[in-house]
Design an enzyme around this catalytic site. Structure first.
Site: not given
Ligand code: HMG
Length: 389
Positions: A79, A111, A152, A201, A233, A242, A275, A308
């Site tokens: 992509e 992906c 990520t 996502s 993935h 998770k 990633n 996605s």
């Molecule tokens: P965010 O909002 O900054 O993070 O974004 P958060 O507030 O949700 O925190 C992340 C985790 O850290 C949480 O854990 C917190 O509790 C924890 P969870 O509740 O998720 O288990 N946390 C802590 N843990 C330990 N000590 C601490 C602490 N503070 C917080 N002190 C998000 C996170 C992944 C949403 C963001 O990075 C993002 O948008 N990433 C991109 C999207 C993504 O990767 N999506 C995955 C599924 S989609 C997919 O896999 C396809 C993809 O690869 C694309 C494709 O297909 O081409 C993305």
């Protein structure tokens, strides 16, 4: 006839940024990135590497003269394509010196595309067992500086040779698929960084995993505990954890412990890269196979591919007796030898990517040790260099 993955090899850049240092720079707790996201290092892709050079660097070291003579299908899943018409697979085939009687195509579905390439290649080899197919997932994951997606990011390519009588993994012919129009992550043609609804996502990813995993178990009458390990993935390694946790209620306590222990091996190398979109599942497979001492030939591995948009597929493979011979054995050492860059240097490199503009551009390749590099753009054509040519 057994058909599947005969060899796997990985390439990324020689640079990384430390996730604890990045967290401090972004006023986040280091443990949020290290534990909450589950990443320790993030590959920093310099302007001298793109989806084409990463793909060629991944494939070249594993191909023998015999492989090159037998390959008649090249699929690059990406992509991060560099042209709206021409397939990156054509550049890759030329750089690798492949036979010109070859079908070269680029596939896109976020992906997921490398998995589509593997299934296409599997069908092709079942009809032409004397041939081999080269399937590569190659991407640079970019969300932008100071965005929630930033920790990520990453990048790299996994090259896989698909053949009859494979050394590594014999693939099952039954798979479970799910595809529907979902706006969780996308990148309009005018954007260089992805648009994403991050939390949504992550929820859709789990929904898709649950759906295709259970559908696979039902349609194939398979008990979940017959799978030695589940490989995911990994957009960030906590995501796979998770998904795995969501499957634990299906098995007893002992199997839960075994799956969780295997998963730590499956995420070991992804934790150091980030990633790489299309290649992420297959880097995790490499990580599982290279670092997990508990695996045995004959073990069944379940693979969950997610792209996605969204498309998911669950399929399985059986580990072959000589699987270690088909792996990129030097990978852990190569990752350990990379150079750490500061957050400031990472930000500079992030902004130095080849611009989407018509003017000639020159990219410095002096610091890039890889065989295939991007040297710039001339007359609106990307210029690639093979240092061994
Ligand atoms: P965010 O909002 O900054 O993070 O974004 P958060 O507030 O949700 O925190 C992340 C985790 O850290 C949480 O854990 C917190 O509790 C924890 P969870 O509740 O998720 O288990 N946390 C802590 N843990 C330990 N000590 C601490 C602490 N503070 C917080 N002190 C998000 C996170 C992944 C949403 C963001 O990075 C993002 O948008 N990433 C991109 C999207 C993504 O990767 N999506 C995955 C599924 S989609 C997919 O896999 C396809 C993809 O690869 C694309 C494709 O297909 O081409 C993305």
């Amino acid at each position: 006839m057994k058909v599947g993955i005969d060899k796997l090899h990985f390439a990324t850049s020689h640079l990384y940024v430390d996730m604890a240092e990045l967290a401090v720079a972004r006023q986040a707790e280091p443990d949020k990135y290290l534990i909450g996201i589950g990443q320790s290092k993030m590959a920093v892709i310099p302007p001298s590497q793109d989806a084409v050079t990463l793909a060629a660097n991944a494939a070249a070291p594993m191909l023998t003269a015999e492989d090159i003579a037998a390959i008649d299908l090249v699929v690059v899943g990406t992509e991060s394509g560099i042209d709206n018409s021409k397939a990156s697979a054509i550049y890759v085939a030329e750089l690798l010196g492949l036979n010109r009687r070859v079908r070269t195509i680029e596939m896109k579905e976020a992906c997921y595309a490398a998995t589509a390439g593997i299934q296409l290649a599997q069908d092709h080899i079942r009809i032409h067992p004397d041939k081999k197919a080269l399937v590569i997932g190659s991407d640079v994951a970019r969300y932008g500086l100071n965005t929630p997606g930033e920790p990520t990011q990453g990048g790299g390519a996994v090259a896989m040779l698909i053949s009859a009588d494979p050394q590594v993994l014999a693939l099952g012919t039954t798979t479970s698929l799910l595809s529907a129009d979902v706006m969780d992550f996308w990148r309009p043609l005018y954007h260089t960084e992805a648009l994403v609804d991050g939390k949504y996502s992550s929820n859709i990813y789990i929904d898709y995993f649950q759906d295709v995993f259970k559908d696979y178990l039902k349609t194939t009458h398979t008990r979940p505990e017959t799978m030695t390990a589940l490989v995911f993935h990994l957009p960030y390694t906590k995501m796979g954890l998770k998904a795995l946790r969501s499957a634990l209620p299906l098995v007893d306590d002992d199997q839960q412990k075994r799956w969780l222990a295997h998963f730590e091996h499956a995420r070991q190398l992804n934790r150091q890269v980030g990633n790489l979109y299309t290649g992420s599942l297959y880097l995790s497979l490499l990580s599982q196979l290279l670092t997990d001492p508990q695996l045995q030939p004959g073990d069944q591995l379940g693979l969950f591919s997610y792209g996605s948009g969204a498309e998911g597929e669950f399929y399985t493979g059986e580990l072959q007796p000589d699987y270690q011979l088909g792996l990129d054995a030097g990978l852990p050492q190569r990752l350990a030898r990379r150079r750490r860059v500061s957050v400031a240097e990472y930000e500079t490199l992030f902004n130095q990517q080849l611009q989407w503009q018509a003017e000639d551009q020159v990219v410095s390749v002096a610091d890039d040790p890889h065989r295939f590099v991007l040297t710039g753009q001339k007359a609106e054509q990307r210029q690639y260099l093979d240092r061994e040519a």
